[in-house]
Scaffold this motif. Structure first.
Motif, PDB file in Angstrom:
ATOM      1  N   LEU A  23       0.823  -1.210   0.000  1.00 44.54           N
ATOM      2  CA  LEU A  23       0.000   0.000   0.000  1.00 44.54           C
ATOM      3  C   LEU A  23       0.861   1.266   0.000  1.00 44.54           C
ATOM      4  N   ALA A  24       1.990   1.216   0.673  1.00 49.92           N
ATOM      5  CA  ALA A  24       2.870   2.384   0.742  1.00 49.92           C
ATOM      6  C   ALA A  24       3.447   2.747  -0.617  1.00 49.92           C
ATOM      7  N   ASP A  25       3.448   1.798  -1.566  1.00 48.84           N
ATOM      8  CA  ASP A  25       4.045   2.031  -2.880  1.00 48.84           C
ATOM      9  C   ASP A  25       3.013   2.205  -3.986  1.00 48.84           C
ATOM     10  N   TRP A  26       1.750   2.346  -3.630  1.00 54.40           N
ATOM     11  CA  TRP A  26       0.733   2.485  -4.675  1.00 54.40           C
ATOM     12  C   TRP A  26       0.980   3.735  -5.511  1.00 54.40           C
ATOM     13  N   PRO A  27       0.723   3.669  -6.816  1.00 55.43           N
ATOM     14  CA  PRO A  27       0.897   4.833  -7.700  1.00 55.43           C
ATOM     15  C   PRO A  27      -0.018   5.987  -7.286  1.00 55.43           C
ATOM     16  N   ARG A  28       0.475   7.195  -7.494  1.00 58.48           N
ATOM     17  CA  ARG A  28      -0.263   8.386  -7.068  1.00 58.48           C
ATOM     18  C   ARG A  28      -1.626   8.498  -7.736  1.00 58.48           C
ATOM     19  N   HIS A  29      -1.756   8.029  -8.973  1.00 60.44           N
ATOM     20  CA  HIS A  29      -3.021   8.237  -9.685  1.00 60.44           C
ATOM     21  C   HIS A  29      -4.180   7.438  -9.069  1.00 60.44           C
ATOM     22  N   HIS A  30      -3.865   6.496  -8.203  1.00 60.29           N
ATOM     23  CA  HIS A  30      -4.926   5.751  -7.509  1.00 60.29           C
ATOM     24  C   HIS A  30      -5.382   6.451  -6.223  1.00 60.29           C
ATOM     25  N   ARG A  36      -5.113  12.733   7.846  1.00 60.64           N
ATOM     26  CA  ARG A  36      -5.328  11.512   8.633  1.00 60.64           C
ATOM     27  C   ARG A  36      -4.511  11.609   9.918  1.00 60.64           C
ATOM     28  N   GLY A  37      -4.942  10.870  10.893  1.00 61.06           N
ATOM     29  CA  GLY A  37      -4.251  10.883  12.163  1.00 61.06           C
ATOM     30  C   GLY A  37      -3.053   9.947  12.143  1.00 61.06           C
ATOM     31  N   ILE A  38      -2.405   9.850  13.294  1.00 65.71           N
ATOM     32  CA  ILE A  38      -1.281   8.935  13.434  1.00 65.71           C
ATOM     33  C   ILE A  38      -1.816   7.501  13.471  1.00 65.71           C
ATOM     34  N   SER A  39      -1.175   6.602  12.743  1.00 66.24           N
ATOM     35  CA  SER A  39      -1.617   5.207  12.723  1.00 66.24           C
ATOM     36  C   SER A  39      -0.406   4.292  12.758  1.00 66.24           C
ATOM     37  N   ARG A  40      -0.565   3.151  13.416  1.00 62.37           N
ATOM     38  CA  ARG A  40       0.527   2.169  13.460  1.00 62.37           C
ATOM     39  C   ARG A  40       0.569   1.360  12.164  1.00 62.37           C
ATOM     40  N   HIS A  41      -0.441   1.536  11.319  1.00 60.86           N
ATOM     41  CA  HIS A  41      -0.519   0.824  10.047  1.00 60.86           C
ATOM     42  C   HIS A  41      -0.446   1.814   8.887  1.00 60.86           C
ATOM     43  N   VAL A  42      -0.151   1.301   7.714  1.00 63.28           N
ATOM     44  CA  VAL A  42      -0.184   2.135   6.511  1.00 63.28           C
ATOM     45  C   VAL A  42      -1.643   2.347   6.115  1.00 63.28           C
ATOM     46  N   VAL A  43      -2.024   3.611   5.920  1.00 63.49           N
ATOM     47  CA  VAL A  43      -3.389   3.959   5.534  1.00 63.49           C
ATOM     48  C   VAL A  43      -3.317   4.873   4.316  1.00 63.49           C
ATOM     49  N   ILE A  55      -8.210   2.775   3.004  1.00 61.92           N
ATOM     50  CA  ILE A  55      -7.671   1.415   2.932  1.00 61.92           C
ATOM     51  C   ILE A  55      -6.530   1.295   3.937  1.00 61.92           C
ATOM     52  N   LYS A  56      -6.613   0.271   4.776  1.00 60.59           N
ATOM     53  CA  LYS A  56      -5.608   0.066   5.827  1.00 60.59           C
ATOM     54  C   LYS A  56      -5.026  -1.329   5.702  1.00 60.59           C
ATOM     55  N   ASP A  95       0.272  -7.989   3.855  1.00 63.41           N
ATOM     56  CA  ASP A  95      -0.847  -8.137   4.785  1.00 63.41           C
ATOM     57  C   ASP A  95      -2.177  -8.024   4.043  1.00 63.41           C
ATOM     58  N   ALA A  96      -3.235  -8.401   4.744  1.00 58.97           N
ATOM     59  CA  ALA A  96      -4.581  -8.165   4.232  1.00 58.97           C
ATOM     60  C   ALA A  96      -4.873  -6.662   4.297  1.00 58.97           C
ATOM     61  N   ALA A  97      -6.061  -6.267   3.853  1.00 54.16           N
ATOM     62  CA  ALA A  97      -6.424  -4.849   3.872  1.00 54.16           C
ATOM     63  C   ALA A  97      -7.887  -4.704   4.265  1.00 54.16           C
ATOM     64  N   LEU A  98      -8.170  -3.662   5.023  1.00 56.81           N
ATOM     65  CA  LEU A  98      -9.535  -3.341   5.400  1.00 56.81           C
ATOM     66  C   LEU A  98      -9.966  -2.101   4.611  1.00 56.81           C
ATOM     67  N   ILE A  99     -11.151  -2.157   4.009  1.00 53.60           N
ATOM     68  CA  ILE A  99     -11.670  -1.030   3.228  1.00 53.60           C
ATOM     69  C   ILE A  99     -12.889  -0.468   3.945  1.00 53.60           C
ATOM     70  N   THR A 100     -12.861   0.822   4.215  1.00 52.09           N
ATOM     71  CA  THR A 100     -14.022   1.514   4.779  1.00 52.09           C
ATOM     72  C   THR A 100     -14.343   2.703   3.885  1.00 52.09           C
TER      73      THR A 100
END
Length: 405
Positions: A23-30, A36-43, A55-56, A95-100
């Motif tokens: 997720l950290a490397d997703w292309p900008r066009h997406h 966003r707040g501080i998170s221990r996960h990539v969001v 997406i987390k 990892d898996a991903a959660l979508i909200t």
């Protein structure tokens, strides 16, 4: 294991996102940049078909668990973000991903408080967070990680609301225990104090805001609201005076009532109230929209309290608000004002007359220990209060009257 997206998938384009890439490397066009707040996960936030999704990246176990918790909260109408799906079967090592669904027009509390806040706006923010915690606990939800970063704030049509955005540490119970509840508040206090110290150290917190004082203020507001909301008040049928008494107590705490209902059991009922936090002028706008009455803010608040009490008393909670308002005008407001002798109506404007009659009814009912009714209040008000007001009263600025009791 093949890629799998599980949930209420409303946008088929979600499957076309680059799930084989971290997720950290997703292309900008997406992606779309949002606070966003501080998170221990990539969001990250992705925009598809005009909708924005959060997406987390998180382990499969916790993705499934949080997805289910968010759905449980949604079914209970709790203030939380809407779950969309969770993604499993990504490439090895991912990892898996959660979508909200991103909550439109919302900001993390951390982002809102990183700047200049008026004192009254800060107060409403604290109240909204207290309301969120109370509602979650009433639903049996133990959060375990309440913080400024895990909370979203939204201001919509004059109302202030807070929403849970991260439920991975949460637990759903049939009823939250006293120990769980107090632990949750202690965690919230610690997290909020720490985050505000971080904002302060970064020069992002307004100098007028004291981190410890603010964190403690949230806890104080929570405990006051919890005590008021959970008061197991049993009423016989619908005692109008008891309903108004409950609303007044909430008003004194700085909360308005978004909803009231009575749960009946063997001839008695328990009065349930749902609080909300509103902006200045909210009551004026709502009353004008519903009734066409254009009055001052405090008058509007009082008239709306009476309208909402009428809605409960008549069993009209599920009726359209505008229809209820029309009935209230025809059955309560106009008959009350028309009940004033014609020669005395010029002393005050109709809305102020009605407001003062409600006040008079309140004091009479307090003295009697039960609701005296509107007709009794009107007669007593006319005979003992209104007749003594000078005719020019309507032309002068309103001043408190010691004889209005």
């Amino acid at each position: 294991m093949p890629l799998q997206i599980t949930g209420a998938l409303g946008d088929p384009d979600l499957i076309r996102l680059p799930w084989d890439v971290p997720l950290a490397d997703w292309p900008r066009h997406h992606l779309v940049d949002l606070p966003r707040g501080i998170s221990r996960h990539v969001v990250r936030f992705a925009r598809l078909s005009g909708k924005v999704y959060a997406i987390k990246e998180i382990s499969e176990r916790y993705a499934k668990r949080e997805y289910q918790l968010l759905w449980d909260l949604a079914r209970l109408d709790a203030p939380a973000v809407e779950p969309v799906a969770y993604v499993t079967g990504r490439d090895e090592g991912l990892d898996a991903a959660l979508i909200t669904r991103h909550l439109q027009f919302s900001l993390p509390y951390r982002a809102v408080m990183s700047g200049t806040l008026r004192p009254d706006t800060l107060t409403r923010l604290l109240d909204a967070l207290a309301v969120l915690l109370v509602r979650l606990h009433l639903n049996g939800f133990y959060w375990g990680d309440c913080s400024l970063s895990n909370t979203l704030f939204r201001r919509d049509a004059g109302a202030f609301a807070a929403y849970l955005v991260d439920a991975e540490t949460g637990e759903m119970h049939p009823m939250i225990s006293e120990g769980q509840r107090l632990t949750d508040i202690d965690v919230a206090h610690t997290n909020i104090f720490g985050e505000m110290l971080d904002l302060e150290a970064g020069g992002l917190l307004h100098p007028s805001i004291d981190p410890m004082e603010t964190a403690e203020d949230i806890v104080t507001r929570y405990h006051r609201l919890w005590a008021e909301i959970t008061d197991s008040e049993i009423i016989d049928e619908v005692d109008w005076h008891r309903v108004e008494h409950r609303i007044r107590r909430l008003n004194l705490l700085g909360f308005d009532v978004a909803e009231m209902m009575v749960r009946r059991k063997v001839g008695t009922g328990r009065l349930i109230v749902r609080p909300k936090v509103v902006d200045a002028g909210h009551h004026q706008r709502r009353l004008l929209r519903l009734t066409g009455l254009d009055v001052e803010e405090n008058q509007a608040r009082r008239l709306l309290n009476d309208l909402d009490g009428y809605r409960v008393a008549q069993g009209l909670r599920h009726e359209d608000e505008s229809i209820v308002a029309h009935r209230w005008l025809a059955e309560v407001f106009h008959p009350t004002v028309d009940g004033i002798p014609a020669e005395l109506r010029g002393k005050l404007e109709p809305a102020q007359l009605f407001h003062e009659i409600l006040d008079h009814r309140w004091y009479l009912s307090e003295a009697a220990g039960a609701d005296v009714g509107l007709a009794t209040a009107v007669k007593s008000y006319v005979d003992n209060v209104l007749v003594h007001k000078p005719d020019e009263k309507a032309l002068l600025p309103d001043e408190p009257d010691e004889d209005v009791q």
